[in-house]
Design an enzyme around this catalytic site. Structure first.
Site, PDB file in Angstrom:
ATOM      1  N   ASN A   1     -10.618  -2.803  -6.165  1.00 23.05           N
ATOM      2  CA  ASN A   1      -9.821  -1.951  -7.070  1.00 23.05           C
ATOM      3  C   ASN A   1     -10.466  -1.777  -8.450  1.00 23.05           C
ATOM      4  O   ASN A   1     -10.146  -0.839  -9.177  1.00 23.05           O
ATOM      5  CB  ASN A   1      -8.397  -2.495  -7.252  1.00 23.05           C
ATOM      6  CG  ASN A   1      -7.503  -2.264  -6.052  1.00 23.05           C
ATOM      7  OD1 ASN A   1      -6.549  -3.005  -5.826  1.00 23.05           O
ATOM      8  ND2 ASN A   1      -7.794  -1.243  -5.255  1.00 23.05           N
ATOM      9  N   TRP A   2     -11.417  -2.681  -8.809  1.00 22.51           N
ATOM     10  CA  TRP A   2     -12.126  -2.504 -10.090  1.00 22.51           C
ATOM     11  C   TRP A   2     -12.898  -1.189 -10.089  1.00 22.51           C
ATOM     12  O   TRP A   2     -13.252  -0.668 -11.148  1.00 22.51           O
ATOM     13  CB  TRP A   2     -13.099  -3.664 -10.356  1.00 22.51           C
ATOM     14  CG  TRP A   2     -12.435  -4.971 -10.702  1.00 22.51           C
ATOM     15  CD1 TRP A   2     -12.510  -6.132  -9.981  1.00 22.51           C
ATOM     16  CD2 TRP A   2     -11.637  -5.275 -11.853  1.00 22.51           C
ATOM     17  NE1 TRP A   2     -11.782  -7.121 -10.606  1.00 22.51           N
ATOM     18  CE2 TRP A   2     -11.242  -6.622 -11.760  1.00 22.51           C
ATOM     19  CE3 TRP A   2     -11.192  -4.531 -12.953  1.00 22.51           C
ATOM     20  CZ2 TRP A   2     -10.437  -7.247 -12.713  1.00 22.51           C
ATOM     21  CZ3 TRP A   2     -10.387  -5.154 -13.908  1.00 22.51           C
ATOM     22  CH2 TRP A   2     -10.023  -6.498 -13.779  1.00 22.51           C
TER      23      TRP A   2
ATOM     24  N   ASN B   1       1.472   3.370  -2.885  1.00 27.26           N
ATOM     25  CA  ASN B   1       2.080   3.808  -4.157  1.00 27.26           C
ATOM     26  C   ASN B   1       1.587   5.190  -4.563  1.00 27.26           C
ATOM     27  O   ASN B   1       2.370   6.053  -4.976  1.00 27.26           O
ATOM     28  CB  ASN B   1       1.723   2.843  -5.296  1.00 27.26           C
ATOM     29  CG  ASN B   1       2.351   1.488  -5.121  1.00 27.26           C
ATOM     30  OD1 ASN B   1       3.210   1.304  -4.283  1.00 27.26           O
ATOM     31  ND2 ASN B   1       1.903   0.524  -5.913  1.00 27.26           N
TER      32      ASN B   1
ATOM     33  N   ARG C   1      -5.489  -1.803   8.552  1.00 24.57           N
ATOM     34  CA  ARG C   1      -6.680  -2.523   8.092  1.00 24.57           C
ATOM     35  C   ARG C   1      -6.251  -3.782   7.361  1.00 24.57           C
ATOM     36  O   ARG C   1      -5.144  -3.857   6.837  1.00 24.57           O
ATOM     37  CB  ARG C   1      -7.462  -1.666   7.076  1.00 24.57           C
ATOM     38  CG  ARG C   1      -8.225  -0.520   7.621  1.00 24.57           C
ATOM     39  CD  ARG C   1      -9.139   0.076   6.530  1.00 24.57           C
ATOM     40  NE  ARG C   1      -8.378   0.600   5.406  1.00 24.57           N
ATOM     41  CZ  ARG C   1      -7.821   1.798   5.372  1.00 24.57           C
ATOM     42  NH1 ARG C   1      -7.949   2.609   6.401  1.00 24.57           N
ATOM     43  NH2 ARG C   1      -7.147   2.204   4.309  1.00 24.57           N
TER      44      ARG C   1
ATOM     45  N   HIS D   1       3.106   3.306  -8.888  1.00 27.05           N
ATOM     46  CA  HIS D   1       2.944   1.885  -9.222  1.00 27.05           C
ATOM     47  C   HIS D   1       4.197   1.358  -9.932  1.00 27.05           C
ATOM     48  O   HIS D   1       4.605   0.221  -9.715  1.00 27.05           O
ATOM     49  CB  HIS D   1       1.708   1.678 -10.108  1.00 27.05           C
ATOM     50  CG  HIS D   1       0.416   2.029  -9.419  1.00 27.05           C
ATOM     51  ND1 HIS D   1       0.146   1.663  -8.121  1.00 27.05           N
ATOM     52  CD2 HIS D   1      -0.689   2.707  -9.845  1.00 27.05           C
ATOM     53  CE1 HIS D   1      -1.054   2.102  -7.782  1.00 27.05           C
ATOM     54  NE2 HIS D   1      -1.580   2.750  -8.805  1.00 27.05           N
TER      55      HIS D   1
ATOM     56  N   ASP E   1       0.836  -1.204   0.000  1.00 23.29           N
ATOM     57  CA  ASP E   1       0.000   0.000   0.000  1.00 23.29           C
ATOM     58  C   ASP E   1       0.869   1.252   0.000  1.00 23.29           C
ATOM     59  O   ASP E   1       1.970   1.243   0.533  1.00 23.29           O
ATOM     60  CB  ASP E   1      -0.919  -0.028   1.228  1.00 23.29           C
ATOM     61  CG  ASP E   1      -2.081   0.929   1.084  1.00 23.29           C
ATOM     62  OD1 ASP E   1      -2.302   1.468  -0.019  1.00 23.29           O
ATOM     63  OD2 ASP E   1      -2.788   1.147   2.090  1.00 23.29           O
TER      64      ASP E   1
ATOM     65  N   SER F   1      -7.250  -5.796  -5.826  1.00 20.26           N
ATOM     66  CA  SER F   1      -8.386  -6.338  -5.067  1.00 20.26           C
ATOM     67  C   SER F   1      -9.673  -6.245  -5.885  1.00 20.26           C
ATOM     68  O   SER F   1      -9.740  -5.477  -6.864  1.00 20.26           O
ATOM     69  CB  SER F   1      -8.566  -5.558  -3.761  1.00 20.26           C
ATOM     70  OG  SER F   1      -9.055  -4.260  -4.049  1.00 20.26           O
ATOM     71  N   THR F   2     -10.683  -6.987  -5.462  1.00 14.76           N
ATOM     72  CA  THR F   2     -11.996  -6.898  -6.098  1.00 14.76           C
ATOM     73  C   THR F   2     -12.456  -5.434  -6.102  1.00 14.76           C
ATOM     74  O   THR F   2     -12.992  -4.936  -7.092  1.00 14.76           O
ATOM     75  CB  THR F   2     -13.013  -7.764  -5.313  1.00 14.76           C
ATOM     76  OG1 THR F   2     -12.474  -9.074  -5.186  1.00 14.76           O
ATOM     77  CG2 THR F   2     -14.354  -7.822  -5.989  1.00 14.76           C
TER      78      THR F   2
ATOM     79  N   ARG G   1       1.529  -4.980   6.242  1.00 17.67           N
ATOM     80  CA  ARG G   1       0.874  -3.920   5.463  1.00 17.67           C
ATOM     81  C   ARG G   1       1.735  -2.667   5.532  1.00 17.67           C
ATOM     82  O   ARG G   1       2.103  -2.219   6.625  1.00 17.67           O
ATOM     83  CB  ARG G   1      -0.534  -3.607   5.978  1.00 17.67           C
ATOM     84  CG  ARG G   1      -1.186  -2.530   5.110  1.00 17.67           C
ATOM     85  CD  ARG G   1      -2.627  -2.274   5.409  1.00 17.67           C
ATOM     86  NE  ARG G   1      -3.205  -1.424   4.365  1.00 17.67           N
ATOM     87  CZ  ARG G   1      -4.447  -1.466   3.941  1.00 17.67           C
ATOM     88  NH1 ARG G   1      -5.294  -2.329   4.478  1.00 17.67           N
ATOM     89  NH2 ARG G   1      -4.885  -0.659   2.999  1.00 17.67           N
TER      90      ARG G   1
ATOM     91  N   ARG H   1      -0.162   9.257  -9.798  1.00 16.77           N
ATOM     92  CA  ARG H   1      -0.211   8.012  -9.018  1.00 16.77           C
ATOM     93  C   ARG H   1       0.513   6.871  -9.728  1.00 16.77           C
ATOM     94  O   ARG H   1       1.163   6.019  -9.100  1.00 16.77           O
ATOM     95  CB  ARG H   1      -1.672   7.604  -8.776  1.00 16.77           C
ATOM     96  CG  ARG H   1      -2.462   8.565  -7.927  1.00 16.77           C
ATOM     97  CD  ARG H   1      -3.931   8.161  -7.878  1.00 16.77           C
ATOM     98  NE  ARG H   1      -4.076   6.764  -7.495  1.00 16.77           N
ATOM     99  CZ  ARG H   1      -4.009   6.316  -6.248  1.00 16.77           C
ATOM    100  NH1 ARG H   1      -3.816   7.151  -5.261  1.00 16.77           N
ATOM    101  NH2 ARG H   1      -4.146   5.042  -5.994  1.00 16.77           N
TER     102      ARG H   1
END
Ligand code: FPP
Length: 240
Positions: free
Chosen positions: A61-62, A15, A187, A30, A13, A58-59, A181, A26
């Site tokens: 992130n879509w 980036n 989280r 990456h 986490d 992640s799901t 993390r 951003r």
């Protein structure tokens, strides 16, 4: 000597914030993040870690802006293209977990190609979570178990911890001993909820692009000093 953890999972986490702090887009974060993926995969190999699971997409992130999703997908393809040779040279096997059927076909095919090319490697397994979320995985497990019960392949009375684990995407690997993390967030964000029941958690303020091999080795060294009790008393553990 203290045992090396067999499986380390990482929520990469920071980036975006790392790039913004440098007045960049951003996506620049990456790109730097990929460099860290390379370093930490090497570090895992050097330390003798058998499985390294990275949360790459992640799901949820879509739901990011379309441009960022597209750029990330392209970056994934490019990274796999660039890195397959190095993975083979370092004896690293690539696997994925997640709802990969949702990935654009070129991305899915590129990962399949790399998995095939590295499948006989016997060093570290680099396991990339792609279009993954733990609730998706748990829902799939429930669906598959109920189908197998309905089709007479599984007796509902025999369902226990290990049966459930065998329906998870991580069935071929041990649960992670360590979850890291980066970026100072506390989280779990829908990652490996079933598998982290006894996992040691490490939260570091370091942004993923700045996370170094030394940071990784320090966490392993710290883990080796922690006593894991799995619900037992300290005295019981000493006797084992
Ligand atoms: C989190 O930072 C990072 C991601 C969602 C993408 C991570 C992907 C890579 C580093 C590429 C990985 C490539 C391979 C092959 C594994 P963020 O964008 O959530 O940062 P922020 O919280 O600061 O916005």
């Amino acid at each position: 000597m203290a045992a090396v953890p067999e499986h380390i999972a990482i929520i990469m986490d920071g980036n975006g914030r790392w790039a913004k702090a440098r007045g960049q887009e951003r996506f620049y974060g990456h790109i730097q993040g990929v460099q860290t993926v390379r370093n930490i995969t090497e570090a895992a190999t050097e330390a003798g870690v058998k499985y390294l699971t990275l949360y790459a997409f992640s799901t949820e992130n879509w739901n990011r802006p379309k441009d960022e999703v597209e750029a990330l997908m392209k970056l994934l393809v490019k990274t796999i293209e660039n890195e397959t040779e190095r993975l083979n040279a370092n004896n690293v096997r690539l696997t994925t977990i997640g709802d990969t059927m949702r990935l654009p076909e070129p991305v899915r095919l590129k990962f399949e190609e790399c998995m095939k090319s590295t499948e006989n490697n016997t060093g570290t397994t680099l396991n990339i979570a792609l279009s993954y979320s733990a609730r998706w995985e748990i829902t799939e497990m429930a669906r598959k178990i109920s189908q197998d019960v309905k089709n007479g392949l599984l007796d509902s009375g025999s369902i226990n911890d290990s049966v459930v684990a065998s329906y998870m995407t991580t069935k071929a690997m041990p649960d992670p001993e360590i979850l890291i993390r980066t970026s100072g967030e506390y989280r779990i964000s829908n990652f490996l909820l079933w598998q982290i029941a006894y996992t040691e958690l490490y939260f570091t303020p370091v942004m993923w692009p700045d996370f170094t091999k030394e940071d990784f080795f320090k966490i392993i060294a710290d883990f080796q000093t922690r006593e894991r009790r799995f619900g037992k008393t300290g005295e019981q553990i000493e006797k084992i």
